[in-house]
Scaffold this active site. Sequence first.
Site, mmCIF file in Angstrom:
data_model
loop_
_atom_site.group_PDB
_atom_site.id
_atom_site.type_symbol
_atom_site.label_atom_id
_atom_site.label_comp_id
_atom_site.label_asym_id
_atom_site.label_seq_id
_atom_site.Cartn_x
_atom_site.Cartn_y
_atom_site.Cartn_z
ATOM 1 N N PHE A 1 45.060 38.782 34.266
ATOM 2 C CA PHE A 1 43.742 38.408 34.774
ATOM 3 C C PHE A 1 42.905 39.676 34.814
ATOM 4 O O PHE A 1 43.021 40.463 35.760
ATOM 5 C CB PHE A 1 43.942 37.839 36.177
ATOM 6 C CG PHE A 1 42.800 37.089 36.768
ATOM 7 C CD1 PHE A 1 42.599 35.741 36.480
ATOM 8 C CD2 PHE A 1 41.920 37.710 37.650
ATOM 9 C CE1 PHE A 1 41.563 35.025 37.061
ATOM 10 C CE2 PHE A 1 40.880 37.002 38.231
ATOM 11 C CZ PHE A 1 40.703 35.660 37.938
ATOM 12 N N GLU B 1 43.443 40.390 44.771
ATOM 13 C CA GLU B 1 42.871 39.027 44.761
ATOM 14 C C GLU B 1 41.871 38.835 45.904
ATOM 15 O O GLU B 1 41.744 37.751 46.483
ATOM 16 C CB GLU B 1 43.970 37.970 44.743
ATOM 17 C CG GLU B 1 44.831 38.144 43.486
ATOM 18 C CD GLU B 1 45.430 36.891 42.936
ATOM 19 O OE1 GLU B 1 44.978 35.794 43.281
ATOM 20 O OE2 GLU B 1 46.358 37.025 42.091
ATOM 21 N N SER C 1 40.819 41.870 52.466
ATOM 22 C CA SER C 1 40.593 41.110 53.712
ATOM 23 C C SER C 1 39.100 41.034 54.019
ATOM 24 O O SER C 1 38.610 40.017 54.528
ATOM 25 C CB SER C 1 41.321 41.780 54.883
ATOM 26 O OG SER C 1 42.708 41.559 54.790
ATOM 27 N N ILE D 1 45.331 46.063 36.369
ATOM 28 C CA ILE D 1 45.605 44.742 35.804
ATOM 29 C C ILE D 1 47.113 44.447 35.890
ATOM 30 O O ILE D 1 47.925 45.078 35.198
ATOM 31 C CB ILE D 1 45.101 44.645 34.345
ATOM 32 C CG1 ILE D 1 43.612 45.023 34.286
ATOM 33 C CG2 ILE D 1 45.358 43.245 33.795
ATOM 34 C CD1 ILE D 1 42.697 44.234 35.226
ATOM 35 N N THR D 2 47.443 43.467 36.707
ATOM 36 C CA THR D 2 48.842 43.080 36.897
ATOM 37 C C THR D 2 49.419 42.554 35.584
ATOM 38 O O THR D 2 48.857 41.629 34.989
ATOM 39 C CB THR D 2 48.950 41.998 37.990
ATOM 40 O OG1 THR D 2 48.446 42.540 39.208
ATOM 41 C CG2 THR D 2 50.390 41.542 38.181
ATOM 42 N N ARG E 1 44.691 32.930 45.514
ATOM 43 C CA ARG E 1 44.813 33.424 46.898
ATOM 44 C C ARG E 1 45.874 32.645 47.675
ATOM 45 O O ARG E 1 46.505 33.196 48.586
ATOM 46 C CB ARG E 1 43.435 33.376 47.576
ATOM 47 C CG ARG E 1 42.545 34.486 47.030
ATOM 48 C CD ARG E 1 41.080 34.367 47.380
ATOM 49 N NE ARG E 1 40.351 35.451 46.690
ATOM 50 C CZ ARG E 1 39.042 35.499 46.537
ATOM 51 N NH1 ARG E 1 38.273 34.534 47.022
ATOM 52 N NH2 ARG E 1 38.478 36.517 45.904
#
Length: 380
Positions: free
Chosen positions: A123, A364, A367, A157-158, A244
């Site tokens: 993503f 993502e 908080s 980027i994961t 999320r």
Amino acid sequence: MDMDPSEIEALVQQTAHEFANRVIAPQASDLDATERFPSDVLRGLSEIGLMSINVPHEYGGADAGAVAFALAVEQIARACASCAVMMSVTNMVGETIARFGTDGQKSRHLPKLASGEHVLGSFALSEPDAGSDPAGLRTMATRDGGDWILDGAKQWITGGGHAGVLLVWARTAPTAAGAKGLSCFLVEGSTPGLKVGRAEDKMGIRASNTVALQFDACRVSGDALLGDLNGGFRIAMAALDGGRIGIAAQALGIAGAALDESIAWAKTRSAFGVPIGEHQAIGGKISDMRTQIDAARLLMARAAFLKRAGQPYTREASMAKLFASEAAIRVCNEAVQIHGGYGYMREFAAERHLRDARVTTIYEGTSEIQRSVIARTLLL
Ligand code: CAA
């Protein structure tokens, strides 16, 4: 709201639980220590259908829904948070292609994501100068005949170094303000002009591959555009709503493992002549840990069941992610404290859980961003 898992959801959870205990848990500490990319685990997750939980059967997915996804990510995260985040993001990518893709795009990518031929999906939204505010991203996509040429940089980027397919956001209307001029492209990992940077050296989730990407005159065909031209921002937001829930589940899994280990330790470690769990101070910590985990679980379940029912769940996903991630840090911190000097040592998992939990309040959507999403729904 009825929040009982269906037979299929319970089966997915059980499958994930069994795989996590048998295959992942024995190597989780080594994966963290060596930062080894867990190819075998990811292949195994594909084989048992956990990399495409929300992809329709006709494209090879499990089509088991949002609740099954959350329950599965939690189980995997109990064993290894690195594996869980790569699984969660890959599922988010597959689901987004399934939702917004043409028949051709779905046929091209989804069976490969489901089978593991695409090891991961990535993503690619964040950039060095655009994390919390993706509307400010600068990667450009310009027309060249029927093709698009991508130029720009992505950050954090994961799975980007192992992705068979990436969702890449780029600016397609340079004069349009912020969010309105962005489009989403499906880019295969092997596309010339896509360069993968070195794997980041991170505090936690150390076996999860996190990289910077560079796009230098990276040419993709016209049918790489996912969804509407200049409609990419909404795709990103819709995907992140579901993602999320995945990060809430990841946080819950990490915290659950930390609690279980703390309970076991509190029953066996003695001080002042009794197991430390019999001291009120430790019992109180354990009680608070379990209470926070249960509260996080209810928030996560509410978001997942709303999604399953096809109802709006943006706010509820943000609440679940916000609470579960912050609770996970508190729970894991207490787990280190309960383990005392041993908790600070690498040979116990408590310190890994704390390092792994830390990122869940950041990726993502931080908080602070979750609070902003929640506040908008209450105040505007
Ligand atoms: N679903 C669908 N559409 C949405 C939406 C949602 N949840 N939220 C907003 N939109 C739409 C709006 O309706 C609006 O559409 P119109 O222009 O048609 O009216 C458009 O998107 C713009 O919305 P906003 O004006 O609210 O946008 P904004 O610029 O103010 O930003 C934000 C809103 C919520 C702060 C957003 O920027 C955000 O979520 N930021 C955090 C980004 C993030 O989470 N990044 C994570 C990177 S990915 C990652 O970490 C993955 C990994 O590898 C682990």
